[in-house]
Design a protein around this motif. Structure first.
Motif, PDB file in Angstrom:
ATOM      1  N   TYR A 143     -28.120 -33.222 -11.822  1.00 25.20           N
ATOM      2  CA  TYR A 143     -27.094 -34.197 -11.446  1.00 25.20           C
ATOM      3  C   TYR A 143     -27.087 -35.411 -12.356  1.00 25.20           C
ATOM      4  O   TYR A 143     -26.023 -35.973 -12.662  1.00 25.20           O
ATOM      5  CB  TYR A 143     -27.297 -34.647  -9.999  1.00 25.20           C
ATOM      6  CG  TYR A 143     -26.566 -33.785  -9.002  1.00 25.20           C
ATOM      7  CD1 TYR A 143     -25.251 -34.056  -8.649  1.00 25.20           C
ATOM      8  CD2 TYR A 143     -27.183 -32.685  -8.423  1.00 25.20           C
ATOM      9  CE1 TYR A 143     -24.571 -33.266  -7.748  1.00 25.20           C
ATOM     10  CE2 TYR A 143     -26.513 -31.890  -7.519  1.00 25.20           C
ATOM     11  CZ  TYR A 143     -25.204 -32.182  -7.184  1.00 25.20           C
ATOM     12  OH  TYR A 143     -24.536 -31.392  -6.300  1.00 25.20           O
ATOM     13  N   GLN A 144     -28.261 -35.847 -12.776  1.00 21.12           N
ATOM     14  CA  GLN A 144     -28.351 -37.089 -13.533  1.00 21.12           C
ATOM     15  C   GLN A 144     -27.483 -37.051 -14.787  1.00 21.12           C
ATOM     16  O   GLN A 144     -26.743 -38.004 -15.085  1.00 21.12           O
ATOM     17  CB  GLN A 144     -29.818 -37.367 -13.904  1.00 21.12           C
ATOM     18  CG  GLN A 144     -30.719 -37.653 -12.711  1.00 21.12           C
ATOM     19  CD  GLN A 144     -31.375 -36.415 -12.134  1.00 21.12           C
ATOM     20  OE1 GLN A 144     -30.721 -35.390 -11.945  1.00 21.12           O
ATOM     21  NE2 GLN A 144     -32.679 -36.508 -11.846  1.00 21.12           N
ATOM     22  N   ARG A 145     -27.550 -35.969 -15.511  1.00 21.19           N
ATOM     23  CA  ARG A 145     -26.795 -35.867 -16.762  1.00 21.19           C
ATOM     24  C   ARG A 145     -25.293 -35.935 -16.510  1.00 21.19           C
ATOM     25  O   ARG A 145     -24.557 -36.669 -17.167  1.00 21.19           O
ATOM     26  CB  ARG A 145     -27.164 -34.551 -17.456  1.00 21.19           C
ATOM     27  CG  ARG A 145     -26.364 -34.251 -18.713  1.00 21.19           C
ATOM     28  CD  ARG A 145     -27.000 -33.095 -19.471  1.00 21.19           C
ATOM     29  NE  ARG A 145     -27.170 -31.915 -18.625  1.00 21.19           N
ATOM     30  CZ  ARG A 145     -26.242 -30.976 -18.474  1.00 21.19           C
ATOM     31  NH1 ARG A 145     -25.067 -31.085 -19.094  1.00 21.19           N
ATOM     32  NH2 ARG A 145     -26.465 -29.915 -17.715  1.00 21.19           N
ATOM     33  N   HIS A 146     -24.816 -35.174 -15.530  1.00 18.63           N
ATOM     34  CA  HIS A 146     -23.382 -35.138 -15.232  1.00 18.63           C
ATOM     35  C   HIS A 146     -22.900 -36.483 -14.686  1.00 18.63           C
ATOM     36  O   HIS A 146     -21.798 -36.937 -15.023  1.00 18.63           O
ATOM     37  CB  HIS A 146     -23.087 -34.022 -14.231  1.00 18.63           C
ATOM     38  CG  HIS A 146     -23.177 -32.654 -14.814  1.00 18.63           C
ATOM     39  ND1 HIS A 146     -22.102 -32.002 -15.371  1.00 18.63           N
ATOM     40  CD2 HIS A 146     -24.224 -31.794 -14.931  1.00 18.63           C
ATOM     41  CE1 HIS A 146     -22.475 -30.807 -15.802  1.00 18.63           C
ATOM     42  NE2 HIS A 146     -23.763 -30.663 -15.542  1.00 18.63           N
ATOM     43  N   LEU A 147     -23.711 -37.110 -13.837  1.00 20.73           N
ATOM     44  CA  LEU A 147     -23.311 -38.398 -13.277  1.00 20.73           C
ATOM     45  C   LEU A 147     -23.200 -39.462 -14.362  1.00 20.73           C
ATOM     46  O   LEU A 147     -22.253 -40.257 -14.375  1.00 20.73           O
ATOM     47  CB  LEU A 147     -24.294 -38.831 -12.190  1.00 20.73           C
ATOM     48  CG  LEU A 147     -24.200 -38.079 -10.861  1.00 20.73           C
ATOM     49  CD1 LEU A 147     -25.402 -38.414  -9.979  1.00 20.73           C
ATOM     50  CD2 LEU A 147     -22.903 -38.405 -10.125  1.00 20.73           C
ATOM     51  N   ARG A 148     -24.150 -39.481 -15.273  1.00 21.61           N
ATOM     52  CA  ARG A 148     -24.081 -40.478 -16.351  1.00 21.61           C
ATOM     53  C   ARG A 148     -22.828 -40.264 -17.206  1.00 21.61           C
ATOM     54  O   ARG A 148     -22.148 -41.225 -17.578  1.00 21.61           O
ATOM     55  CB  ARG A 148     -25.342 -40.404 -17.215  1.00 21.61           C
ATOM     56  CG  ARG A 148     -26.595 -40.939 -16.520  1.00 21.61           C
ATOM     57  CD  ARG A 148     -27.751 -41.087 -17.500  1.00 21.61           C
ATOM     58  NE  ARG A 148     -28.958 -41.491 -16.784  1.00 21.61           N
ATOM     59  CZ  ARG A 148     -29.936 -40.652 -16.424  1.00 21.61           C
ATOM     60  NH1 ARG A 148     -29.836 -39.354 -16.732  1.00 21.61           N
ATOM     61  NH2 ARG A 148     -30.979 -41.092 -15.768  1.00 21.61           N
ATOM     62  N   LEU A 149     -22.530 -39.011 -17.518  1.00 25.28           N
ATOM     63  CA  LEU A 149     -21.344 -38.723 -18.327  1.00 25.28           C
ATOM     64  C   LEU A 149     -20.070 -39.164 -17.610  1.00 25.28           C
ATOM     65  O   LEU A 149     -19.075 -39.514 -18.257  1.00 25.28           O
ATOM     66  CB  LEU A 149     -21.275 -37.227 -18.651  1.00 25.28           C
ATOM     67  CG  LEU A 149     -22.280 -36.718 -19.690  1.00 25.28           C
ATOM     68  CD1 LEU A 149     -22.245 -35.194 -19.763  1.00 25.28           C
ATOM     69  CD2 LEU A 149     -22.004 -37.325 -21.059  1.00 25.28           C
ATOM     70  N   ALA A 150     -20.101 -39.138 -16.270  1.00 27.03           N
ATOM     71  CA  ALA A 150     -18.935 -39.541 -15.482  1.00 27.03           C
ATOM     72  C   ALA A 150     -18.899 -41.039 -15.208  1.00 27.03           C
ATOM     73  O   ALA A 150     -17.991 -41.521 -14.519  1.00 27.03           O
ATOM     74  CB  ALA A 150     -18.916 -38.768 -14.167  1.00 27.03           C
ATOM     75  N   GLY A 151     -19.884 -41.794 -15.708  1.00 25.69           N
ATOM     76  CA  GLY A 151     -19.865 -43.237 -15.569  1.00 25.69           C
ATOM     77  C   GLY A 151     -20.648 -43.795 -14.398  1.00 25.69           C
ATOM     78  O   GLY A 151     -20.526 -44.992 -14.074  1.00 25.69           O
ATOM     79  N   TYR A 152     -21.477 -42.972 -13.746  1.00 30.31           N
ATOM     80  CA  TYR A 152     -22.287 -43.428 -12.625  1.00 30.31           C
ATOM     81  C   TYR A 152     -23.727 -43.707 -13.085  1.00 30.31           C
ATOM     82  O   TYR A 152     -24.163 -43.234 -14.139  1.00 30.31           O
ATOM     83  CB  TYR A 152     -22.324 -42.377 -11.512  1.00 30.31           C
ATOM     84  CG  TYR A 152     -20.977 -42.066 -10.910  1.00 30.31           C
ATOM     85  CD1 TYR A 152     -20.445 -42.845  -9.899  1.00 30.31           C
ATOM     86  CD2 TYR A 152     -20.227 -40.975 -11.361  1.00 30.31           C
ATOM     87  CE1 TYR A 152     -19.207 -42.564  -9.338  1.00 30.31           C
ATOM     88  CE2 TYR A 152     -18.990 -40.675 -10.810  1.00 30.31           C
ATOM     89  CZ  TYR A 152     -18.484 -41.481  -9.802  1.00 30.31           C
ATOM     90  OH  TYR A 152     -17.250 -41.189  -9.255  1.00 30.31           O
ATOM     91  N   GLU A 153     -24.453 -44.441 -12.265  1.00 29.45           N
ATOM     92  CA  GLU A 153     -25.876 -44.680 -12.490  1.00 29.45           C
ATOM     93  C   GLU A 153     -26.670 -43.899 -11.442  1.00 29.45           C
ATOM     94  O   GLU A 153     -26.699 -44.290 -10.269  1.00 29.45           O
ATOM     95  CB  GLU A 153     -26.194 -46.170 -12.384  1.00 29.45           C
ATOM     96  CG  GLU A 153     -27.665 -46.488 -12.603  1.00 29.45           C
ATOM     97  CD  GLU A 153     -27.995 -47.959 -12.392  1.00 29.45           C
ATOM     98  OE1 GLU A 153     -29.199 -48.275 -12.237  1.00 29.45           O
ATOM     99  OE2 GLU A 153     -27.060 -48.785 -12.361  1.00 29.45           O
ATOM    100  N   PRO A 154     -27.303 -42.789 -11.831  1.00 32.47           N
ATOM    101  CA  PRO A 154     -28.021 -41.985 -10.828  1.00 32.47           C
ATOM    102  C   PRO A 154     -29.314 -42.643 -10.374  1.00 32.47           C
ATOM    103  O   PRO A 154     -30.008 -43.290 -11.155  1.00 32.47           O
ATOM    104  CB  PRO A 154     -28.308 -40.674 -11.568  1.00 32.47           C
ATOM    105  CG  PRO A 154     -28.276 -41.036 -13.011  1.00 32.47           C
ATOM    106  CD  PRO A 154     -27.322 -42.179 -13.159  1.00 32.47           C
ATOM    107  N   ILE A 155     -29.615 -42.484  -9.089  1.00 31.38           N
ATOM    108  CA  ILE A 155     -30.884 -42.928  -8.516  1.00 31.38           C
ATOM    109  C   ILE A 155     -31.592 -41.698  -7.952  1.00 31.38           C
ATOM    110  O   ILE A 155     -31.033 -40.971  -7.120  1.00 31.38           O
ATOM    111  CB  ILE A 155     -30.678 -43.952  -7.384  1.00 31.38           C
ATOM    112  CG1 ILE A 155     -29.904 -45.176  -7.878  1.00 31.38           C
ATOM    113  CG2 ILE A 155     -32.028 -44.386  -6.815  1.00 31.38           C
ATOM    114  CD1 ILE A 155     -29.612 -46.164  -6.775  1.00 31.38           C
ATOM    115  N   GLU A 156     -32.813 -41.478  -8.396  1.00 32.14           N
ATOM    116  CA  GLU A 156     -33.594 -40.341  -7.927  1.00 32.14           C
ATOM    117  C   GLU A 156     -34.522 -40.764  -6.792  1.00 32.14           C
ATOM    118  O   GLU A 156     -35.027 -41.891  -6.785  1.00 32.14           O
ATOM    119  CB  GLU A 156     -34.458 -39.791  -9.059  1.00 32.14           C
ATOM    120  CG  GLU A 156     -33.718 -39.341 -10.283  1.00 32.14           C
ATOM    121  CD  GLU A 156     -34.673 -38.935 -11.387  1.00 32.14           C
ATOM    122  OE1 GLU A 156     -35.871 -38.690 -11.087  1.00 32.14           O
ATOM    123  OE2 GLU A 156     -34.230 -38.882 -12.549  1.00 32.14           O
TER     124      GLU A 156
END
Length: 247
Positions: A143-156
């Protein structure tokens, strides 16, 4: 592989069994979310619900046999049934997405892309997004990679939260002890909310079953349900005229 509504496929294949309840729940949500006034308005679905597929998280972490050969066999069963596209209601299975798509003549929907579409549908277009899932889904950055590409900041979630909360919630659903799954899932969602998440992804298809829709109003953060997100993406593709009419 990205799909466009102009392709207008007619029959949906579902590679399920990962776990069995998640595959069955996905097929149910396809029916429940499709605007229809008669049987004939619904989407034809061919479900291959194969619980013998080896565990995806264990394999992803290098501790068990690869699920890829069994998943490919399932895809071939669906393709032989003349499906026009295929959905896989298992997040961790998407670690093998490219290999699966290479073996399938039918295009595959991507569950993470579907979740990002659902975040936008809910009005979450930027900011921090918490991710819950299996150890492999979190550790391997699906998820992290796709979220960053979409402009989000992922939190694990922390390593401890994954193993102390996410894993037991997922395991309880797999044992058909769904009510026992809610408490650890709730705690893991709250931890991500406390870290400033603007939304939380239920990024294992057991987790939407652990946190039923009737209890989601208890949370102070929007939740995106990977089962429903994938179902909505399939409906939008197969029934483009129904866009915006989801219940």
């Amino acid at each position: 592989m990205m799909l466009t509504t102009s392709e207008a496929p007619r029959r949906l294949g579902v590679l399920g069994g990962m776990g069995p309840l998640a595959g069955a729940a996905f097929a149910l949500r396809i029916v429940q979310l499709t605007p229809a006034s008669a049987d004939q308005d619904h989407i034809p679905v061919l479900l291959c619900n194969d619980p013998a597929i080896p565990d995806r998280s264990t394999a992803g972490m290098g501790g068990g046999p690869s699920p890829l050969p069994a998943m490919i066999r399932g895809l071939k069963t669906l393709v032989a049934g003349q499906v026009d596209c295929i959905a896989i209601p298992c997040n961790t299975a998407h670690l093998w997405f490219d290999e699966l798509q290479a073996e399938s003549s039918a295009p595959l929907l991507h569950i993470v892309e579907s979740v990002i579409q659902d975040l936008r549908r809910q009005g979450v277009t930027r900011g921090k997004v918490g991710i819950l899932g299996t150890p492999a889904t979190i550790a391997m950055g699906l998820y992290q990679r796709h979220l960053r590409l979409a402009g989000y900041e992922p939190i694990e979630p922390s390593h401890d939260d994954v193993h102390r909360l996410c894993v037991p919630a997922i395991a309880a659903v797999k044992r058909n002890e769904v009510e026992r799954a809610f408490a650890p899932a709730r705690e893991s969602i709250q931890h991500l909310s406390n870290q400033g998440a603007n939304a939380v992804v239920l990024g294992c298809t057991e987790l939407p079953l652990a946190v039923p829709a009737c209890r989601r109003a208890e949370f102070d953060v929007p939740l995106t349900d990977s089962i429903d997100a994938l179902a909505r993406a399939a409906i939008q593709l197969l029934r483009p005229a129904s866009q915006g009419r989801y219940r």
